[in-house]
Design an enzyme around this catalytic site. Structure first.
Site, PDB file in Angstrom:
ATOM      1  N   GLU A 248       0.880  -1.168   0.000  1.00  0.00           N
ATOM      2  CA  GLU A 248       0.000   0.000   0.000  1.00  0.00           C
ATOM      3  C   GLU A 248       0.909   1.207   0.000  1.00  0.00           C
ATOM      4  OE1 GLU A 248      -2.282   1.077   3.542  1.00  0.00           O
ATOM      5  OE2 GLU A 248      -1.922   2.907   2.426  1.00  0.00           O
ATOM      6  N   CYS A 285      -2.531   7.761   4.884  1.00  0.00           N
ATOM      7  CA  CYS A 285      -2.608   7.378   3.477  1.00  0.00           C
ATOM      8  C   CYS A 285      -3.924   7.842   2.866  1.00  0.00           C
ATOM      9  CB  CYS A 285      -2.440   5.876   3.334  1.00  0.00           C
ATOM     10  SG  CYS A 285      -3.227   4.975   4.658  1.00  0.00           S
TER      11      CYS A 285
HETATM   12  P1  NAP Z   1       9.443   3.702   3.525  1.00  0.00           P
HETATM   13  O1  NAP Z   1      10.651   4.519   3.344  1.00  0.00           O
HETATM   14  O2  NAP Z   1       8.836   3.144   2.302  1.00  0.00           O
HETATM   15  O3  NAP Z   1       9.833   2.501   4.523  1.00  0.00           O
HETATM   16  C1  NAP Z   1       8.902   1.506   4.924  1.00  0.00           C
HETATM   17  C2  NAP Z   1       9.653   0.222   5.284  1.00  0.00           C
HETATM   18  O4  NAP Z   1      10.205  -0.365   4.104  1.00  0.00           O
HETATM   19  C3  NAP Z   1      10.826   0.432   6.222  1.00  0.00           C
HETATM   20  O5  NAP Z   1      10.977  -0.692   7.037  1.00  0.00           O
HETATM   21  C4  NAP Z   1      12.002   0.536   5.267  1.00  0.00           C
HETATM   22  O6  NAP Z   1      13.158   0.222   5.954  1.00  0.00           O
HETATM   23  C5  NAP Z   1      11.621  -0.475   4.192  1.00  0.00           C
HETATM   24  N1  NAP Z   1      12.169  -0.139   2.871  1.00  0.00           N
HETATM   25  C6  NAP Z   1      12.003   1.025   2.196  1.00  0.00           C
HETATM   26  N2  NAP Z   1      12.621   0.963   0.996  1.00  0.00           N
HETATM   27  C7  NAP Z   1      13.171  -0.270   0.908  1.00  0.00           C
HETATM   28  C8  NAP Z   1      13.961  -0.923  -0.097  1.00  0.00           C
HETATM   29  N3  NAP Z   1      14.296  -0.311  -1.235  1.00  0.00           N
HETATM   30  N4  NAP Z   1      14.375  -2.176   0.146  1.00  0.00           N
HETATM   31  C9  NAP Z   1      14.070  -2.809   1.304  1.00  0.00           C
HETATM   32  N5  NAP Z   1      13.339  -2.230   2.294  1.00  0.00           N
HETATM   33  C10 NAP Z   1      12.888  -0.972   2.103  1.00  0.00           C
HETATM   34  O7  NAP Z   1       8.303   4.478   4.285  1.00  0.00           O
HETATM   35  P2  NAP Z   1       8.349   5.425   5.579  1.00  0.00           P
HETATM   36  O8  NAP Z   1       9.677   5.338   6.247  1.00  0.00           O
HETATM   37  O9  NAP Z   1       7.192   5.085   6.380  1.00  0.00           O
HETATM   38  O10 NAP Z   1       8.077   6.882   5.054  1.00  0.00           O
HETATM   39  C11 NAP Z   1       8.646   7.458   3.931  1.00  0.00           C
HETATM   40  C12 NAP Z   1       7.551   7.932   2.973  1.00  0.00           C
HETATM   41  O11 NAP Z   1       6.597   6.882   2.785  1.00  0.00           O
HETATM   42  C13 NAP Z   1       6.701   9.078   3.417  1.00  0.00           C
HETATM   43  O12 NAP Z   1       7.272  10.321   3.174  1.00  0.00           O
HETATM   44  C14 NAP Z   1       5.450   8.873   2.616  1.00  0.00           C
HETATM   45  O13 NAP Z   1       5.583   9.440   1.351  1.00  0.00           O
HETATM   46  C15 NAP Z   1       5.324   7.418   2.475  1.00  0.00           C
HETATM   47  N6  NAP Z   1       4.320   6.778   3.358  1.00  0.00           N
HETATM   48  C16 NAP Z   1       3.133   6.430   2.833  1.00  0.00           C
HETATM   49  C17 NAP Z   1       2.201   5.794   3.620  1.00  0.00           C
HETATM   50  C18 NAP Z   1       0.891   5.353   3.059  1.00  0.00           C
HETATM   51  O14 NAP Z   1       0.075   4.885   3.822  1.00  0.00           O
HETATM   52  N7  NAP Z   1       0.652   5.425   1.775  1.00  0.00           N
HETATM   53  C19 NAP Z   1       2.448   5.527   4.955  1.00  0.00           C
HETATM   54  C20 NAP Z   1       3.677   5.902   5.470  1.00  0.00           C
HETATM   55  C21 NAP Z   1       4.608   6.520   4.647  1.00  0.00           C
HETATM   56  P3  NAP Z   1      14.601   0.772   5.524  1.00  0.00           P
HETATM   57  O15 NAP Z   1      14.422   2.161   5.048  1.00  0.00           O
HETATM   58  O16 NAP Z   1      15.367   0.631   6.762  1.00  0.00           O
HETATM   59  O17 NAP Z   1      15.037  -0.151   4.456  1.00  0.00           O
END
Ligand code: NAP
Length: 505
Positions: A248, A285
């Site tokens: 998601e 979200c």
């Molecule tokens: P994220 O950066 O996507 O990280 C979520 C999880 O996935 C973390 O455990 C992260 O750990 C892991 N991850 C991310 N990229 C990865 C990759 N390339 N390979 C392996 N694991 C990976 O999300 P976030 O930290 O919650 O927030 C960043 C952005 O996500 C926000 O600015 C927002 O835009 C978006 N977000 C969207 C929603 C929604 O509901 N749509 C909710 C929360 C956040 P590591 O980084 O340690 O690998």
């Protein structure tokens, strides 16, 4: 040993204690244990599986206020919101326990043999759904309880009969550790194999990548960024055995403001919109990031009331420094665009932990020429598009990306026009709302928290509500098996709900 510390969202201070970071060997160990637990766990009676889900709920409640306090420190979210989120988390575990007991999830179907059918006899066909195998769950940053370690993905996978290996979100390691311990206690109390719940932690993509690549993992549940979700989808597809990823990711949740609704209650709608936009610093979200308003009486009142409500809105700390910076950059990009004007902003943030809420305005032609204006800016930012008529609204929606939700604000006089919107919105979103706001997702049987890409990686499913169990099941057909070899629930005389010859029996 590397150690991961939590950070106080409001101050940036390091929080004690440090938590040991998992290694590649820890990932392998958790995945192998999950695989070893899979057959014994799926063989347990439905009541035992349901009891595990209830026990996880009890153990979470037994953590008391220590859990809420830690989550509040790590996320900056208010105690009242987190208390509500804990209730939702526990309620969702218990709801899945009911689903497991009820038995419809098994999808039992029987087409009895027709030995005398001409020109060929029909074999005896019996179908049930079986769990996929160990599921990797990536906790979300913005719901430290309900979408995290014991959140919806974990509950749905355990309900389906799948062991889980959770990668806790690195932004709330203390909350994650408390909940992981609670789940382990429940697993032990219920006499389940320890590998039913595995847990790893750490920041940096390698750990999560190793988890998705591990051959024991059969599916992935993820909530987070589009870049993160896409990376995991690629990894899952490149494995020797590709697996499904239920990610998601990104949604701006369009809200259409119809003319009669605006004329009758424009100011009221403006205030209600700001309440939805700014809840939880907009880090939902389902945040309303795009408003499509048909120009006419009432739009000015809507804009004035929204601007007034926004100007007095106090900023709240954002979840992480990375999320805050992404918000500041995203809103700065919008502010700098020709044809986009800032209608109002909240009380200024400190630029360290918090940023101000912002509302921008543009017209349909500007958005048509620059569709990137409608990309998600995670946080309390929204774009109001003034449209001349419904055709302009429909053109924007038809060109929009997939969404979790789409909302229509209407009065009785708008219904005839709004009927034109419904088929357009059905193609774009997983949930259609009238006269509500998209924030606030009920955990229920009919809920859909999903939608076409990029809202999710697979619009055929949901990550909230009991239908979420379907993501972790697959059908198996048993042809002409003697009764002794059939699963008990598929034998003649079994009492679980089933379809016989296509009809409920
Ligand atoms: P994220 O950066 O996507 O990280 C979520 C999880 O996935 C973390 O455990 C992260 O750990 C892991 N991850 C991310 N990229 C990865 C990759 N390339 N390979 C392996 N694991 C990976 O999300 P976030 O930290 O919650 O927030 C960043 C952005 O996500 C926000 O600015 C927002 O835009 C978006 N977000 C969207 C929603 C929604 O509901 N749509 C909710 C929360 C956040 P590591 O980084 O340690 O690998």
């Amino acid at each position: 040993m590397d150690v991961l510390y939590g950070v106080a969202a409001a101050t940036g201070e390091r929080l004690e204690p440090g938590y040991p970071v998992s290694t590649a060997a820890d990932v392998a160990h958790a995945c192998i244990a999950a695989e070893a637990a899979f057959d014994p766990y799926r063989a347990r009676a439905a009541d035992e599986r349901a009891a595990l889900l209830d026990a996880v709920a009890e153990e979470i409640l037994a953590l008391g206020e220590a859990l809420i306090d830690r989550a509040a420190a790590e996320t900056g979210l208010p105690v009242a919101r987190l208390t509500g989120e804990r209730g939702r988390t526990v309620g969702q575990l218990r709801l899945f326990a009911q689903v497991v007991r009820d038995g419809h999830w098994r999808g039992l179907r029987i087409d009895p043999a027709q030995p005398d059918r001409q020109p060929l006899p029909r074999p005896d066909l019996r179908q049930r759904r079986v769990p996929l195998g160990p599921v990797a769950v990536f906790g979300a940053s913005n719901f430290p309880l309900a979408f995290s370690t014991a959140g919806g993905d974990t509950a749905a996978a355990l309900a389906a009969g799948c062991p889980v290996v959770v990668k806790g979100h690195p932004a709330h390691p203390g909350t994650d550790a408390l909940v992981a311990d609670a789940i382990r206690r429940a697993v032990e109390r219920c006499g389940m194999p320890a590998g039913v719940f595995g847990h790893v932690r750490g920041a940096g993509n390698e750990l999560g990548a190793a988890l998705v690549r591990h051959p024991a993992i059969a599916a992935v549940g993820f909530t987070g960024s589009r870049a993160g979700g896409l990376a995991l989808m690629r990894l899952a597809q490149q494995r020797p055995v590709p697996i499904p990823v239920y990610a998601e990711m990104s949604s701006i949740n369009p809200v259409v403001l119809m003319p009669c609704a605006l004329a009758h209650r424009g100011a009221e709608l403006g205030r209600a919109f700001v309440a939805s936009l700014t809840m939880g610093a907009g880090q939902f979200c389902t945040n309303p990031g795009l408003l499509l308003a048909i120009e006419g009486d009432g739009l000015a009142a809507f804009e004035a009331a929204a601007a007034e409500a926004l100007r007095t809105h106090a900023p709240q700390p954002m979840l992480t420094d990375g999320i805050r910076r992404a918000y500041a950059e995203g809103t700065a990009r919008l502010a700098g665009r020709e044809g986009v004007v800032e209608l109002a902003a909240g009380i200024a943030g400190d630029g360290v932990a918090s940023e101000e809420a912002r509302l921008f305005v543009t017209d349909a032609a500007t958005l048509r020429d620059a569709p990137e204006l409608a990309e998600e800016v995670f946080g309390a930012s929204s774009l109001l598009v003034r449209c001349r008529d419904l055709d302009e609204v429909i053109a924007i929606l038809a060109a929009a990306e997939g969404q979790l939700t789409a909302t229509i604000q209407l009065d009785a006089g708008d219904e005839a026009q709004a009927a034109r919107l419904v088929p357009v919105l059905e193609r774009k979103a997983g949930r259609l709302l009238v006269n509500g706001w998209p924030t606030g997702v009920e955990v229920a049987h009919a809920m859909v928290h999903g939608g076409p890409f990029p809202a999710t990686s697979d619009g055929r499913s949901t990550s909230v509500g009991t239908l979420a169990i379907d993501r972790f099941l697959r059908p198996v057909c048993y042809q002409d098996l003697p009764a002794a070899l059939l699963p008990p629930e598929l034998r003649d005389g079994a009492t679980e709900p089933r379809m016989v010859d296509g009809r409920p029996a």
